[in-house]
Design a protein around this motif. Structure first.
Motif, mmCIF file in Angstrom:
data_model
loop_
_atom_site.group_PDB
_atom_site.id
_atom_site.type_symbol
_atom_site.label_atom_id
_atom_site.label_comp_id
_atom_site.label_asym_id
_atom_site.label_seq_id
_atom_site.Cartn_x
_atom_site.Cartn_y
_atom_site.Cartn_z
ATOM 1 N N ASP A 139 -1.504 9.977 0.041
ATOM 2 C CA ASP A 139 -2.180 10.296 -1.223
ATOM 3 C C ASP A 139 -1.151 10.760 -2.260
ATOM 4 O OD1 ASP A 139 -4.463 9.753 0.131
ATOM 5 O OD2 ASP A 139 -5.223 11.809 0.166
ATOM 6 N N GLU A 140 -0.139 11.498 -1.780
ATOM 7 C CA GLU A 140 0.892 12.025 -2.699
ATOM 8 C C GLU A 140 1.646 10.863 -3.344
ATOM 9 O OE1 GLU A 140 0.553 13.092 0.534
ATOM 10 O OE2 GLU A 140 -0.600 14.841 -0.146
ATOM 11 N N GLN A 141 1.996 9.865 -2.520
ATOM 12 C CA GLN A 141 2.740 8.724 -3.075
ATOM 13 C C GLN A 141 1.871 7.953 -4.080
ATOM 14 O OE1 GLN A 141 3.734 5.156 -0.768
ATOM 15 N NE2 GLN A 141 5.893 5.648 -1.089
ATOM 16 N N GLU A 142 0.593 7.782 -3.737
ATOM 17 C CA GLU A 142 -0.325 7.083 -4.653
ATOM 18 C C GLU A 142 -0.379 7.827 -5.999
ATOM 19 O OE1 GLU A 142 -4.315 5.862 -3.080
ATOM 20 O OE2 GLU A 142 -5.060 6.797 -4.904
ATOM 21 N N PHE A 168 0.830 -1.208 0.000
ATOM 22 C CA PHE A 168 0.000 0.000 0.000
ATOM 23 C C PHE A 168 0.867 1.262 0.000
ATOM 24 C CE2 PHE A 168 -2.906 -3.217 1.422
ATOM 25 C CZ PHE A 168 -4.065 -2.874 0.749
ATOM 26 N N ALA A 169 0.318 2.316 -0.624
ATOM 27 C CA ALA A 169 0.994 3.623 -0.610
ATOM 28 C C ALA A 169 0.833 4.230 0.778
ATOM 29 C CB ALA A 169 0.369 4.529 -1.666
ATOM 30 N N ASP A 170 1.844 4.995 1.207
ATOM 31 C CA ASP A 170 1.733 5.546 2.562
ATOM 32 C C ASP A 170 1.110 6.938 2.603
ATOM 33 O OD1 ASP A 170 3.793 7.204 1.796
ATOM 34 O OD2 ASP A 170 5.334 6.160 2.957
ATOM 35 N N ALA A 200 5.490 -1.683 4.174
ATOM 36 C CA ALA A 200 4.440 -1.178 3.268
ATOM 37 C C ALA A 200 3.327 -2.202 3.019
ATOM 38 C CB ALA A 200 5.071 -0.781 1.937
ATOM 39 N N THR A 201 3.442 -3.375 3.644
ATOM 40 C CA THR A 201 2.413 -4.407 3.444
ATOM 41 C C THR A 201 1.363 -4.333 4.555
ATOM 42 O OG1 THR A 201 4.042 -5.878 2.437
ATOM 43 C CG2 THR A 201 2.023 -6.915 3.261
ATOM 44 N N HIS A 202 0.100 -4.392 4.154
ATOM 45 C CA HIS A 202 -0.986 -4.501 5.140
ATOM 46 C C HIS A 202 -1.776 -5.762 4.849
ATOM 47 C CE1 HIS A 202 -1.204 -0.265 6.812
ATOM 48 N NE2 HIS A 202 -0.325 -0.143 5.832
ATOM 49 N N LEU A 203 -2.437 -6.262 5.886
ATOM 50 C CA LEU A 203 -3.346 -7.411 5.722
ATOM 51 C C LEU A 203 -4.750 -6.904 6.061
ATOM 52 C CD1 LEU A 203 -2.666 -10.969 7.228
ATOM 53 C CD2 LEU A 203 -4.943 -10.048 6.880
ATOM 54 N N LEU A 204 -5.614 -6.834 5.044
ATOM 55 C CA LEU A 204 -6.988 -6.362 5.253
ATOM 56 C C LEU A 204 -7.945 -7.553 5.195
ATOM 57 C CD1 LEU A 204 -7.236 -3.195 2.923
ATOM 58 C CD2 LEU A 204 -6.258 -3.371 5.210
#
Ligand SMILES: C[S@@+](CC[C@H](N)C(=O)[O-])C[C@H]1O[C@@H](n2cnc3c(N)ncnc32)[C@H](O)[C@@H]1O
Length: 216
Positions: A152-155, A148-150, A208-212
């Motif tokens: 909005d700017e990075q996205e 995931f991006a950290d 940067a990894t999330h588990l949703l």
């Protein structure tokens, strides 16, 4: 040089799993944990979006050997490697894009996707998540372990970069090219909620990894 998605992964099959486990921070923790969140009951039906060579499935089959898994992937050579790994498991493999393949209705206890969906926009994901929603039984859930991006700017930066590279390389078709364009967790959550998921939880973060987990 941008490469088409399936070419990118087919070309990197040799050493793919080692790379994945060692190049992504704490992958050795989040792959087994992803499997821990999948259903433990006998003959649980699970859909894996972008299964590749099935790293997450190795951990899952160790925990639930009777699971009935359908794996979808664009890259035929990744799927062949997966088939060779688990000859005795109940595994149905489909080569194609999860954006266009039908999933059916009310037929999976859970869906899972690991490190595959960070290449797509929110607009592309909402109809995909609607399809996943319909394919799950009531109370079924999607486990999404991804990059995931950290901010909005990075996205926005990654999106601009992909547009710039496509323009630079004269790419005008609508095919998928390999370039990471992760969403932020709030934008991913919004896509899942717009698709109908009642509850979206962020169950863990490793760099940067999330588990949703998105529950129907
Ligand atoms: C980084 S690999 C992850 C594979 C596996 N889930 C893992 O974590 O080891 C991403 C996989 O997603 C697949 N993929 C990307 N876009 C796809 C699409 N639109 N439909 C099906 N598979 C896709 C790629 O071919 C690749 O095998």
């Amino acid at each position: 040089m941008l490469e088409k998605m399936s070419d990118f992964f087919n070309r990197r099959l040799d050493g793919y799993e080692e790379h994945q486990l060692h190049a992504i921070e704490q992958a050795e923790t989040f792959y087994p944990l992803t499997a821990q969140y999948l259903p433990a009951g006998p003959h649980a039906r699970v859909l894996d979006l972008g299964c590749g060579t099935g790293l997450e499935l190795g951990y899952y089959f160790a925990r639930n050997p009777t699971a009935e898994v359908t794996g979808i992937d664009l890259a035929g050579e990744m799927l062949q490697a997966l088939e060779r790994k688990f000859p005795d498991k109940n595994l149905t493999l489909v080569q194609g894009s999860y954006f266009t393949l039908p999933f059916g209705e009310n037929r999976y206890d859970a869906a899972v996707s690991v490190e595959s969906l960070h290449h797509f926009t929110q607009a592309e994901k909402i109809p995909l998540y609607q399809k996943v929603f319909r394919a799950l039984v009531p109370g079924g859930f999607l486990i999404l372990t991804d990059y995931f991006a950290d901010s909005d700017e990075q996205e926005a930066f990654f999106r601009r970069e992909l547009r710039r590279l496509k323009e630079e390389q004269g790419i005008r078709d609508e095919e998928f090219y390999h370039f990471d364009t992760p969403l932020t967790v709030p934008h991913e959550t919004e896509a899942l909620q717009k698709a109908g998921f009642a509850k979206v939880e962020d169950l863990g973060q490793w760099a940067a990894t999330h588990l949703l987990r998105a529950t129907k």
